[in-house]
Design an enzyme around this catalytic site. Structure first.
Site: not given
Ligand code: CP3
Length: 340
Positions: A21, A25, A34, A71, A147
């Site tokens: 990640r 943010r 964003r 994602d 999911y």
């Molecule tokens: O590592 C990286 O930066 C690569 C990109 C990546 C993201 N999510 C970006 C992201 C990867 C590999 C993921 C994986 C992911 N996404 C998982 C699996 C493994 C893990 O790390 O837990 C899961 C379950 C998701 C689903 C998901 N997407 C969740 C639970 C969330 C958080 C929601 C929240 O309200 O905080 C996301 C959003 C997300 N995915 C963000 C990022 C950078 C945050 C985006 C933002 O709010 O701007």
């Protein structure tokens, strides 16, 4: 590329480092984009934005690898399950998979609909310095199935576990579908320029041991095997969370195994020896304190000295970590692990 060398266990001038990640943010530059674009999902669907945001941590922190900004849920979304992110809840699928017919109706051309991802990969690779690796990724078939069945994040995983114990063949059918799509998805990312691929399995540890292997790890192995047979020069990274106690059964054609922060890295090293490069596993909240970072980095570096290792966090970086501390972490890893 030092990151790729480390994936294959070759000697490197220092231990390469990146953070899960890392484009996120905690970076004001990310928040600016964003705000401009409007939403996270729209960001992932715009190749120019994907490129810009993926490269930010390379420029700001000088990490050794960039990870595609996207994602794991874009793939099930393109299978025909509309996705939205709800404030305070996270990702939500209003339409879910609950019957055999729902599986029949999933779009087996999802991988072809993800052109915005491949175009992003092409743009990133064109703009990334040649010594920095680009990691492509996908979710594990089991994590995305969770999911698709639950519709949202869950504490008990009751729906998917009910399916697992009452109709295992149906779950296997869904997992096979996801596996096939994921292989195509990763192949297309590699063809577009990804230098390595990683499979994120965030919920493997929610299953009991034998079910973890049957329903999650085996499908990840199938993906790794297929990718390695086609692209032996592309490292494959497997990362399951919460599976420290299952590591003695984990095998497969991976080059790198991610270690979460709950698993002592010396424990993982003792099991895997140097069969795989281990990636991890600083406790992410150590990034709140420089002295905690120093203590954690020195401990991990001393255990992994002389062994196959890529430095990372044991899970994603949190949104309120000071950028200065993230920079300190990256710089310190390079200093502490340098061959002098
Ligand atoms: O590592 C990286 O930066 C690569 C990109 C990546 C993201 N999510 C970006 C992201 C990867 C590999 C993921 C994986 C992911 N996404 C998982 C699996 C493994 C893990 O790390 O837990 C899961 C379950 C998701 C689903 C998901 N997407 C969740 C639970 C969330 C958080 C929601 C929240 O309200 O905080 C996301 C959003 C997300 N995915 C963000 C990022 C950078 C945050 C985006 C933002 O709010 O701007």
């Amino acid at each position: 590329m030092i990151f790729i060398d480390a994936c294959f266990g070759k000697e490197t001038p220092y231990t390469p480092v990146w953070m899960m990640r890392q484009a996120g943010r905690y970076l004001p530059e990310y928040m600016e984009v964003r705000k401009r674009v409007g939403s996270f999902l729209d960001m992932t669907r715009d190749p120019e934005v994907v490129k810009e945001v993926t490269i930010q941590p390379i420029d700001i922190l000088d990490v050794d690898a960039a990870i595609l900004f996207s994602d794991i849920l874009n793939l099930p979304m393109e299978m025909g399950l509309p996705l939205r992110f709800e404030k305070g809840v996270g990702p939500v699928f209003d339409k879910t998979v609950s019957t055999e017919e729902d599986i029949d109706n999933l779009d087996s051309k999802a991988d072809e609909k993800l052109r915005y991802v491949y175009e992003g990969v092409r743009l990133i690779r064109k703009n990334l310095p040649s010594n920095k690796a680009l990691i492509g990724f996908a979710g594990s078939p089991c994590t995305i199935a969770t999911y698709m069945v639950e519709g949202r994040g869950s504490k008990q995983y009751a729906k998917i576990k009910k399916l697992l114990y009452t109709n295992p063949m149906m779950l296997h059918r869904l997992l096979s579908f996801n596996t096939k799509e994921t292989i195509e998805y990763l192949k297309k990312q590699i063809e577009a320029g990804a230098d390595a691929v990683m499979i994120f399995d965030s919920w493997g540890g929610a299953l009991e041991k034998e079910k973890f292997f049957e329903f999650s790890w085996n499908y990840m192995k199938e993906i790794a095997k297929e990718i390695k047979s086609l692209y032996p020069h592309i490292p494959v990274i497997g990362f399951s969370k919460g599976v420290g106690l299952y590591m003695d059964g984990m095998d497969g054609e991976f080059d790198v195994i991610g270690v979460d922060w709950n698993t002592p890295i010396e424990y993982a090293l003792n099991i895997f020896k140097n069969r795989y490069t281990l990636q991890g596993n600083l406790e992410p909240t150590r990034l709140y304190s420089k002295s905690a970072i120093k203590e954690g980095v020195e401990k991990i570096a001393s255990v992994m000295k002389g062994n196959r290792h890529i430095f990372n966090l044991g899970h994603g970086i949190l949104p309120d970590v000071p950028v200065e501390n993230a920079k300190y972490f990256v710089k310190l890893v390079k200093e502490v692990t340098s061959i002098k």
